[in-house]
Design an enzyme around this catalytic site. Structure first.
Site, short mmCIF file in Angstrom:
data_model
loop_
_atom_site.label_atom_id
_atom_site.label_comp_id
_atom_site.label_asym_id
_atom_site.label_seq_id
_atom_site.Cartn_x
_atom_site.Cartn_y
_atom_site.Cartn_z
N ASP A 170 -50.15 -10.94 43.97
CA ASP A 170 -49.98 -11.87 42.83
C ASP A 170 -48.67 -12.63 42.91
O ASP A 170 -48.54 -13.71 42.35
CB ASP A 170 -50.07 -11.08 41.53
CG ASP A 170 -49.90 -11.96 40.31
OD1 ASP A 170 -50.73 -12.86 40.11
OD2 ASP A 170 -48.92 -11.77 39.56
N LEU A 251 -48.98 -15.06 33.08
CA LEU A 251 -48.91 -16.52 33.08
C LEU A 251 -48.49 -17.08 34.44
O LEU A 251 -48.28 -18.29 34.56
CB LEU A 251 -47.92 -17.00 32.01
CG LEU A 251 -48.28 -16.65 30.56
CD1 LEU A 251 -47.15 -17.06 29.63
CD2 LEU A 251 -49.59 -17.32 30.15
N ARG A 252 -48.36 -16.22 35.44
CA ARG A 252 -47.92 -16.72 36.74
C ARG A 252 -48.91 -17.74 37.31
O ARG A 252 -48.52 -18.73 37.92
CB ARG A 252 -47.71 -15.57 37.71
CG ARG A 252 -47.16 -16.02 39.06
CD ARG A 252 -46.79 -14.86 39.96
NE ARG A 252 -45.56 -14.22 39.53
CZ ARG A 252 -45.45 -12.95 39.21
NH1 ARG A 252 -46.52 -12.17 39.24
NH2 ARG A 252 -44.30 -12.43 38.85
N ALA A 253 -50.19 -17.51 37.13
CA ALA A 253 -51.20 -18.44 37.64
C ALA A 253 -51.05 -19.82 37.00
O ALA A 253 -51.19 -20.84 37.69
CB ALA A 253 -52.60 -17.89 37.39
#
Length: 354
Positions: A170, A251-253
């Site tokens: 991720d 919220l990284r995506a």
């Protein structure tokens, strides 16, 4: 004789030109986006052997301002990666003596990690953290030193040799999965290009010199254009909707997709970030983060042959046997039910008369 050997050893190996790469459109686009915005967090390339993972990574170097590539070996230590501090000099002389590591050497270039899935987790976590922040901090005995470390991180791996933990996957910004090519025309084109390059690298590179310069200029101008491209509410809404639909954690995506869409718009010389830019980068940003939130498949039953073997091992005849009684709370447990008196009489055993 030895001097001649040493001189030959310093000759750099010719690099296959990025503009000459055949096929793998998704990979080439992801690498260019990471070159435009290194803060994306790098690119993870997975695929079987012989799918040009290493060739593509090395080819990107010539498009960057510094043209520098640093390779992280599998046997590297944490100090070799992040650098070291001379604690004795700090305590006795009051000055910080820092020995740069590979992260410092890769600044403004490419940090290439082949077989990243075979690295210790502590090293992968450290390089991913610096790739996203652009700053490397080394701390020893209460003494710290920070320096810029902005580089394009490229990691490659063959899934057949092991996987990365989900937490580490991720952390990569984009991911591209390569597959074997089964198109005869494309395979022939790839092989012909490779043979021509190996036969005369200088002549082959000369054929693509102008295209290489053009690509390098596009990357340079795109980097300068990034701050001028703002995210509209419409773009934010599209990114949020796509990420929610994919069921990603955190919220990284969202952040990666927004950055990638902006990098794509800058690379194409667009005046604004369009929804089409978001849609084009969505797959690379979500491929390693998407979750399947559908119903789970039922528990698999043992194959008939296996079930028969198990009964044979227990001394059975091969006929179906009732399931053994289980404790309350186990799957398949049925609680006792009350039986009426009339039913109880039917079940009472008949004793012979004396």
């Amino acid at each position: 004789m030895s001097a001649a050997v040493d001189q030959r050893a310093t000759v750099p190996r010719p690099i296959f030109p990025f503009a000459a790469l055949v096929g793998q459109d998704a990979l080439r686009e992801a690498l260019l986006l990471a070159a435009v915005d290194p803060a994306l967090g790098g690119v993870l390339i997975t695929g079987p052997r012989g799918t040009a993972k290493s060739t593509s990574a090395r080819a990107l170097v010539e498009l960057l301002p510094e043209g520098r590539m640093v390779t992280l070996p599998l046997g590297a230590t944490e100090e070799r990666l992040i650098g070291t501090l001379d604690v004795q000099a700090a305590l006795s002389e009051g000055r910080v003596v820092f020995a740069p590591g590979l992260l410092a050497q890769a600044h403004r270039g490419v940090l290439y990690v082949d077989e990243v899935n075979l690295l210790p987790d502590v090293l992968v976590d450290a390089l991913l953290d610096v790739a996203a922040s652009g700053v490397n901090t080394v701390e020893r005995e209460g003494i710290s030193h920070s320096h810029e470390a902005s580089f394009v991180l490229i990691g490659t791996m063959n899934p057949e040799e092991g996987e990365l933990r989900p937490q580490l996957i991720d952390r990569f910004g984009l991911m591209v999965e390569l597959e074997n090519c089964f198109d005869p025309a494309v395979r022939q084109q790839i092989v012909q290009a490779r043979l021509a390059f190996e036969a005369d690298p200088a002549a082959y590179r000369a054929r693509f010199a102008n295209a290489q310069v053009e690509l390098a200029q596009r990357v340079k101008h795109a980097r300068l254009a990034l701050p001028s491209l703002a995210f509209s509410d419409e773009v934010h809404a599209r990114v949020s909707a796509i990420c929610i639909e994919a069921g990603v954690d955190g919220l990284r995506a969202d952040l990666v997709m927004l950055r990638a869409a902006r990098a794509l718009a800058a690379l194409e010389g667009a005046q604004a970030i369009a929804l089409a830019h978001v849609d084009r980068v969505a797959e690379a940003a979500l491929r390693h983060r998407r979750k399947d939130r559908g119903p789970q498949p039922p528990t698999r039953e043992p194959a008939p042959s296996q079930a028969q073997d198990d009964r044979h091992d227990r001394g059975g005849t091969g006929a179906a046997e009732p399931a053994p009684a289980t404790r309350e709370g186990d799957w398949g447990y049925l609680p006792p039910e009350p039986v009426g008196m009339a039913e109880a009489k039917k079940l009472r055993p008949v004793l012979p008369k004396p």
